[in-house]
Design a protein around this motif. Structure first.
Motif, PDB file in Angstrom:
ATOM      1  N   PRO A 158       0.809  -1.225   0.000  1.00  0.00           N
ATOM      2  CA  PRO A 158       0.000   0.000   0.000  1.00  0.00           C
ATOM      3  C   PRO A 158       0.842   1.276   0.000  1.00  0.00           C
ATOM      4  CG  PRO A 158      -0.842  -1.562   1.619  1.00  0.00           C
ATOM      5  CD  PRO A 158       0.468  -2.106   1.123  1.00  0.00           C
ATOM      6  N   CYS A 159       1.926   1.277   0.764  1.00  0.00           N
ATOM      7  CA  CYS A 159       2.767   2.478   0.868  1.00  0.00           C
ATOM      8  C   CYS A 159       3.801   2.481  -0.256  1.00  0.00           C
ATOM      9  CB  CYS A 159       3.443   2.540   2.224  1.00  0.00           C
ATOM     10  SG  CYS A 159       2.304   2.456   3.630  1.00  0.00           S
ATOM     11  N   ARG A 160       3.307   2.534  -1.519  1.00  0.00           N
ATOM     12  CA  ARG A 160       4.207   2.527  -2.657  1.00  0.00           C
ATOM     13  C   ARG A 160       5.015   3.807  -2.708  1.00  0.00           C
ATOM     14  NH1 ARG A 160      -0.622   2.315  -3.962  1.00  0.00           N
ATOM     15  NH2 ARG A 160      -0.863   3.141  -6.042  1.00  0.00           N
ATOM     16  N   ALA A 161       6.217   3.732  -3.264  1.00  0.00           N
ATOM     17  CA  ALA A 161       7.123   4.873  -3.240  1.00  0.00           C
ATOM     18  C   ALA A 161       6.561   6.082  -3.974  1.00  0.00           C
ATOM     19  CB  ALA A 161       8.478   4.482  -3.832  1.00  0.00           C
ATOM     20  N   MET A 162       5.992   5.871  -5.162  1.00  0.00           N
ATOM     21  CA  MET A 162       5.486   6.998  -5.942  1.00  0.00           C
ATOM     22  C   MET A 162       4.378   6.548  -6.876  1.00  0.00           C
ATOM     23  SD  MET A 162       5.336   9.042  -8.837  1.00  0.00           S
ATOM     24  CE  MET A 162       6.626   8.643 -10.019  1.00  0.00           C
ATOM     25  N   VAL A 163       3.323   7.373  -6.965  1.00  0.00           N
ATOM     26  CA  VAL A 163       2.219   7.114  -7.883  1.00  0.00           C
ATOM     27  C   VAL A 163       1.987   8.374  -8.704  1.00  0.00           C
ATOM     28  CG1 VAL A 163      -0.178   6.380  -8.136  1.00  0.00           C
ATOM     29  CG2 VAL A 163       1.153   5.616  -6.158  1.00  0.00           C
ATOM     30  N   GLY A 164       2.026   8.249 -10.034  1.00  0.00           N
ATOM     31  CA  GLY A 164       1.720   9.376 -10.904  1.00  0.00           C
ATOM     32  C   GLY A 164       0.222   9.449 -11.138  1.00  0.00           C
ATOM     33  N   VAL A 165      -0.350  10.651 -10.992  1.00  0.00           N
ATOM     34  CA  VAL A 165      -1.793  10.826 -11.079  1.00  0.00           C
ATOM     35  C   VAL A 165      -2.132  11.959 -12.042  1.00  0.00           C
ATOM     36  CG1 VAL A 165      -3.899  11.385  -9.781  1.00  0.00           C
ATOM     37  CG2 VAL A 165      -2.105  10.025  -8.705  1.00  0.00           C
ATOM     38  N   PHE A 166      -3.146  11.728 -12.877  1.00  0.00           N
ATOM     39  CA  PHE A 166      -3.704  12.783 -13.714  1.00  0.00           C
ATOM     40  C   PHE A 166      -5.190  12.862 -13.416  1.00  0.00           C
ATOM     41  CE2 PHE A 166      -5.639  14.380 -17.685  1.00  0.00           C
ATOM     42  CZ  PHE A 166      -4.974  15.609 -17.752  1.00  0.00           C
ATOM     43  N   ASP A 167      -5.671  14.037 -13.004  1.00  0.00           N
ATOM     44  CA  ASP A 167      -7.056  14.166 -12.545  1.00  0.00           C
ATOM     45  C   ASP A 167      -7.998  14.753 -13.590  1.00  0.00           C
ATOM     46  OD1 ASP A 167      -6.504  16.873 -12.634  1.00  0.00           O
ATOM     47  OD2 ASP A 167      -6.864  17.240 -10.493  1.00  0.00           O
ATOM     48  N   GLY A 168      -7.519  14.856 -14.822  1.00  0.00           N
ATOM     49  CA  GLY A 168      -8.315  15.453 -15.879  1.00  0.00           C
ATOM     50  C   GLY A 168      -7.827  16.825 -16.270  1.00  0.00           C
TER      51      GLY A 168
END
Length: 258
Positions: A158-168
């Motif tokens: 669950p505590c992944r190092a990094m997550v790239g996110v695009f919210d629109g």
């Protein structure tokens, strides 16, 4: 509180709604209370359905109590995609909210962790936005939507190092690190949770030198708690606390079917 950051975590935690499931489909039902310094300001409901290696999430959020007299806000979210053993990958993400008399809709399509199309209604005029950091093509790669970003298959950490996110509209990175284990209790769940610290890193699609973004970017004490849903074999958020200039925003599961 910067609207985009609030939108990100509300959408992530209200992974919710009115999905129609078959009797044999695994379904997780949850409800959340959102509060500012202990004062309830909104409620959210959700149902997440897993069907033939596909997932579907739809969500609703509405302000409650005194908050409705200040600004009546309603939001609807829907996302579907492929549920893999180590990661869930979105295909379609839509987000619509009504904020007083204003409305905005976001529609984004993904393929293999990258954005293939994205529209906003009404269409914004970025030329009128001072100090705007435009989103580049490379910012649309190796990303997921805000909801899927915080649903983690049990085979992963669950505590992944990094997550790239695009919210629109904006690209951001979420940097997580393990903090501790704890216990959490809500209707339908009483057990251990994994607690992560989480940091927000804006990349593009925001105003440069924004005081709100700079404030949130410096926060090192944001916590997010993950509980395991045995039905879906995933970790999902059940608690989030974000200190702001106006008080602590907390999002707490009041019901979670583990």
């Amino acid at each position: 509180m910067q609207n985009r950051f609030f939108r990100l975590f509300v959408s992530a935690l209200i992974v919710a709604g009115a999905s129609v499931a078959r009797a044999e489909d695994p379904v997780n039902t949850a409800e959340f209370s959102i509060a500012l310094s202990g004062l309830p300001i909104a409620r959210a409901e959700f149902i997440t359905t897993l069907r033939d290696k596909r997932y579907e999430v739809s969500a609703t959020l509405r302000t409650t109590g005194l908050a409705r007299f200040i600004t009546n806000t309603r939001a609807r979210i829907k996302v579907d995609g492929l549920a893999g053993r180590k990661s869930w990958r979105p295909r379609d993400f839509s987000f619509h909210y009504d904020y007083g008399r204003r409305s905005r809709s976001f529609q984004t399509r993904f393929l293999h962790d990258q954005v293939t199309s994205s529209t906003i209604t009404p269409k914004p005029d970025y030329s009128k936005r001072k100090n705007w950091v435009p989103t580049r093509p490379e910012d649309l790669r190796n990303v997921t939507d805000p909801v899927t970003a915080l649903i983690v298959p049990a085979a992963s950490e669950p505590c992944r190092a990094m997550v790239g996110v695009f919210d629109g509209e904006a690209r951001m990175n979420l940097r997580l690190s393990p903090k501790r284990t704890d216990r959490f209790k809500a209707a339908g769940y009483d057990g251990e949770v994994t607690v992560c610290s989480i940091r927000y890193e804006p990349v593009s699609g925001h105003r440069r030198k924004s005081k709100d973004i700079d404030y949130i970017k410096q926060l090192a004490n944001i916590e997010i708690w993950f509980a395991k849903s045995a039905k879906l074999d995933v970790y999902a958020p059940v608690y989030l606390a974000v200190p702001t200039k106006y008080g602590v925003i907390s999002i707490t599961a009041t019901r979670f079917e583990g």
